[in-house]
Design a protein around this motif. Structure first.
Motif, PDB file in Angstrom:
ATOM      1  N   CYS A  81      73.496  32.321 -21.683  1.00  0.00           N
ATOM      2  CA  CYS A  81      74.328  31.687 -20.659  1.00  0.00           C
ATOM      3  C   CYS A  81      73.518  30.923 -19.621  1.00  0.00           C
ATOM      4  O   CYS A  81      74.033  30.040 -18.959  1.00  0.00           O
ATOM      5  CB  CYS A  81      75.200  32.722 -19.955  1.00  0.00           C
ATOM      6  N   LEU A 139      68.718  30.080 -14.104  1.00  0.00           N
ATOM      7  CA  LEU A 139      69.121  29.458 -12.843  1.00  0.00           C
ATOM      8  C   LEU A 139      68.639  30.242 -11.635  1.00  0.00           C
ATOM      9  O   LEU A 139      68.292  29.665 -10.604  1.00  0.00           O
ATOM     10  CB  LEU A 139      70.652  29.365 -12.766  1.00  0.00           C
ATOM     11  N   ILE A 168      76.109  30.993  -9.476  1.00  0.00           N
ATOM     12  CA  ILE A 168      74.710  30.910  -9.047  1.00  0.00           C
ATOM     13  C   ILE A 168      74.354  29.467  -8.726  1.00  0.00           C
ATOM     14  O   ILE A 168      73.660  29.169  -7.755  1.00  0.00           O
ATOM     15  CB  ILE A 168      73.776  31.435 -10.152  1.00  0.00           C
ATOM     16  N   ALA A 169      74.856  28.530  -9.550  1.00  0.00           N
ATOM     17  CA  ALA A 169      74.454  27.135  -9.419  1.00  0.00           C
ATOM     18  C   ALA A 169      75.131  26.403  -8.269  1.00  0.00           C
ATOM     19  O   ALA A 169      74.602  25.409  -7.770  1.00  0.00           O
ATOM     20  CB  ALA A 169      74.738  26.398 -10.723  1.00  0.00           C
ATOM     21  N   ALA A 182      77.023  31.959 -14.236  1.00  0.00           N
ATOM     22  CA  ALA A 182      76.033  30.903 -14.023  1.00  0.00           C
ATOM     23  C   ALA A 182      76.557  29.882 -13.018  1.00  0.00           C
ATOM     24  O   ALA A 182      75.813  29.375 -12.170  1.00  0.00           O
ATOM     25  CB  ALA A 182      75.690  30.212 -15.350  1.00  0.00           C
ATOM     26  N   ALA A 199      72.194  32.162 -16.827  1.00  0.00           N
ATOM     27  CA  ALA A 199      72.274  32.661 -15.447  1.00  0.00           C
ATOM     28  C   ALA A 199      70.887  33.064 -14.946  1.00  0.00           C
ATOM     29  O   ALA A 199      70.501  32.767 -13.808  1.00  0.00           O
ATOM     30  CB  ALA A 199      73.235  33.843 -15.365  1.00  0.00           C
ATOM     31  N   ARG A 215      78.324  20.341 -10.326  1.00  0.00           N
ATOM     32  CA  ARG A 215      77.164  21.129 -10.769  1.00  0.00           C
ATOM     33  C   ARG A 215      77.603  22.304 -11.648  1.00  0.00           C
ATOM     34  O   ARG A 215      76.954  22.647 -12.632  1.00  0.00           O
ATOM     35  CB  ARG A 215      76.421  21.644  -9.525  1.00  0.00           C
TER      36      ARG A 215
END
Lengths: 124, 299, 285
Positions: free
Chosen positions: B111, B116, C109-110, C106, B113, C76
């Motif tokens: 994924c 990132l 987080i981004a 994700a 995560a 994003r």
């Protein structure tokens, strides 16, 4: 299912899944995998004023085509989409952008005219 | 390309006779039109075996990379544990001795995560070989696309999608107008991948509590994808009462009954001999022809 | 205490559930047994044993929700989502496609503006029940259309962690195959029994199951179901190749199938033999 509510609209922008590049072609039953989308501008009482052809780059995809097609179409910011049937993911994408969905078969010109004349039922 | 129809055989419950139905329908369809077969069970592909085709008989095995996995560059890792905190799939554990994360690739969903969140760019997602796909000409007048997921790899649904795309290309090249897919058991991602893009689904069931329960689940899944379907009751004569229960259910819900097949040891013998039953025992052809006609009426 | 044993196999329909339920009943004569139906796609054990399922809880998975007050439509989130679960059209708020979302976070987080909050979607249900004295049951079932099944198996395993010490044996009946569903169920099991049948399809898929167990470093043996319908030698070849053994042959008979169709669990010498094998002690590879 409710009757369509765009009767008093100004120009409507409608995207149709198409078997070909021409307004006289048939509505394609495969929403995510149709070879082309026709972007049609039309107004009640005045008929069709513009037709643009978009090639569907996801037509070869076997999985996830609905979402990608949903994205391509949503980028055009249409008011409505005409197709024969639509999968749950594409339905979610279009629905969330507030794009109305209508089912129709056969000649695209006829389907568009039916829509602007209020003859098609909106898919919920 | 829009002229190719996609027919997919499902069952929910394993062992109800999916592959038996798929292989015999394929042989009969191929006598009348050009078709391509697709084995959409990338976990445990059996469709080829029903035609006597083994792994070595495919000559064009091609590795595929449908998934990515997180990989650590230890030299950049500062041991902050941010990746450990963020992984929702339990794929990261902590090695206290060296104060660095350990990645379990079997659980990693790719994924990104962790990539990132890492402040030092110590984690990268890398494409990995997770399976292979191939094609072969059967002895029955059509080609077959198949695949095999690597043991322990993720991405079975995505590999199935690639197998379908391969079958689709083969159909275009060969002028075929039907792709017939044999799918996996269950209702999970490989089955969902087989359902997507289909024009018609054939669900095979048996007159048992498990067979019926699994049929309801698989039909519910197909309904979710708004694709038309019909049902075949296999081994109907093992329990006439239950068969009637299923028939009533189908009638009540206006679901087409495409046909019923009896319990017959000939089906088992055919699979053991790795030949379609209609070839080993031509007298069985009529039963499948009836089903074929019903399917044609519905597509 | 709470020894986790998996009953698995490559091919669907070889008799995993039939045998798992039968041996659970047999073992429960003298031991405390917990039967776990980890075939979350199509759980069947409760049908074979006639167990009434009680809902324990719904299983949820996080999905993102866009906070339109904070969102600057930068896109994003859609860029980082690898599952195509976020669609962004220029100038519009991004939309979430719940069907595609696997709950990785994700996007959260981004997002440079902290504009993504946690919502949730239901992905399954955990059930429990009892068959008889000494035999309890847990299972889970996915919501239809859910593609990501490991979280459901993990939720099921978590429920069991609380109670497994009370049992002598915890039997995991897995899905057929070797995909992520099966792997999640197998991990944590001390030993496994792979069910297959003496046919080319049974051999082919059976070998895949053994390869997986090998890779997971779980000690395993083979159960040969429907023995007599084909050539036992092809499975004996697997015994040699994987240095294991067939610990019991369950015969094939039309009457077994007929009973199965009526919801009657099987019993007999072959099942007693399997139960003895389980209670004998550590399985040596």
């Amino acid at each position: 299912m409710t009757k369509k509510n765009v009767t008093n609209q100004e120009k409507m922008k409608i995207v149709v899944s198409s078997t070909g590049k021409d307004i006289e072609d048939e509505v394609d039953s495969r929403f995510g995998r149709c070879p082309y989308f026709l972007v049609v501008e039309a107004k009640k009482g005045e008929g069709i004023s513009d037709v643009k052809v978009i090639e569907n780059t996801t037509s070869e995809q076997m999985g996830g085509a609905g979402i990608t097609a949903g994205q391509i179409i949503s980028n055009e910011k249409p008011d409505a989409v005409i197709t024969v049937n639509i999968g749950p993911k594409a339905l979610q994408v279009l629905g969330k952008f507030g794009i109305e969905i209508y089912f129709a078969k056969g000649n695209i010109r006829q389907a568009v005219e039916d829509l602007i004349e209020g003859k098609l039922e909106k898919v919920s | 390309m829009s002229d190719i129809k996609y027919l997919t055989i499902l069952s929910g419950k394993g062992g109800t006779g999916k592959t038996t139905v798929s292989s015999n329908l394929a042989v009969l369809f191929a006598r009348k039109r050009k078709i391509v077969g697709a084995d959409c069970d990338a976990d445990a592909p059996n469709f080829g075996l029903s035609f006597g085709i083994k792994e070595n008989d495919f000559s064009d095995w091609q590795e595929v990379q449908t998934n990515e996995k997180a990989v650590l560059d230890e030299s950049k890792c500062a041991g902050c544990k941010k990746c450990l905190e963020v992984c929702n799939f339990g794929a990261i554990s902590w090695n206290e001795k060296i104060n660095k994360p350990e990645f379990n690739s079997m659980l990693c969903e790719g994924c990104g995560a962790c990539e990132l969140v890492c402040p030092n760019g110590a984690i990268k997602l890398v494409k990995i070989n997770n399976g292979k796909i191939a094609s072969v000409k059967t002895d029955y007048g059509f080609s077959l696309a198949s695949g095999q997921l690597n043991i322990g790899a993720t991405g079975s649904g995505k590999v199935v999608t690639l197998i379908k795309e391969k079958a689709s290309k083969m159909a275009q090249n060969e002028g075929a107008n039907l792709v017939l897919s044999d799918s996996a058991a269950g209702v999970g991602c490989p089955v969902i991948a087989s359902i997507q893009g289909s024009d018609f689904i054939v669900a095979v069931t048996e007159p048992t509590p498990s067979g019926f329960s699994d049929l309801e689940r698989v039909l519910g899944t197909v309904e979710h994808f708004r694709i038309p379907y019909g049902v075949i009751i296999n081994r109907y004569d093992l329990n006439f009462q239950f068969t009637k229960k299923i028939e009533d259910f189908l009638k009540k819900n206006k679901i087409p009954l495409l046909g019923k097949l009896p319990y017959d040891k000939k089906f088992i013998k055919s699979l053991i001999n790795m030949k379609p039953a209609v070839i080993e025992y031509p007298e069985l052809t009529e039963k499948f022809e009836k089903i074929l006609k019903k399917i044609k009426d519905n597509i | 205490m709470g020894k986790r044993i998996a009953i698995t196999g490559g091919k669907g329909g070889t008799g995993k559930s039939t045998i798992a339920t039968a041996v659970a009943v047999e073992l429960a004569e003298n031991n405390r047994v917990l039967l776990v139906d980890a075939d979350v796609d199509c759980p069947n054990d409760h049908l074979i044993l006639g167990i009434k399922r009680n809902k324990v809880k719904d299983i949820f998975q996080p999905i993102p929700k866009i906070n339109k007050k904070k969102c600057k439509k930068c896109g994003r989130c859609a860029e980082v989502c690898r599952e195509s679960a976020i669609v962004q059209v220029k100038g519009e708020f991004p939309v979430i496609i719940p069907d595609q979302c696997i709950g990785c976070s994700a996007c959260m987080i981004a997002c440079p503006f902290g504009a993504i909050e946690k919502d949730k979607k239901k992905i399954g249900i955990v059930y429990n029940g009892t068959f008889k004295k000494n035999l309890d049951y847990f299972s889970a079932e996915t919501e239809l259309g859910v593609e990501e099944e490991s979280p459901i198996i993990n939720a099921l395993k978590k429920e069991i962690e609380g109670v497994e010490k009370e049992y002598d044996y915890v039997l995991f009946d897995t899905s057929p195959g070797t995909h992520c569903n099966v792997i999640s169920a197998l991990q944590g099991c001390e030993e496994a029994y792979s069910v297959t049948e003496p046919t080319p399809l049974g051999e082919h898929d059976g070998e895949l199951s053994l390869k997986l167990l090998d890779k997971l470093k779980i000690s395993f043996k083979i159960i040969l179901n429907k023995s007599g319908i084909g050539d036992r030698k092809i499975i004996e070849n697997l015994e040699k190749k994987y240095k294991t053994e067939i610990i019991t042959d369950v015969p094939y008979s039309k009457s077994i199938i007929e009973n199965y169709s009526k919801g009657i669990p099987i019993e007999g010498r072959s099942i007693k033999k399997f139960a003895e094998e389980l209670t004998r002690g550590e399985v040596e590879k």
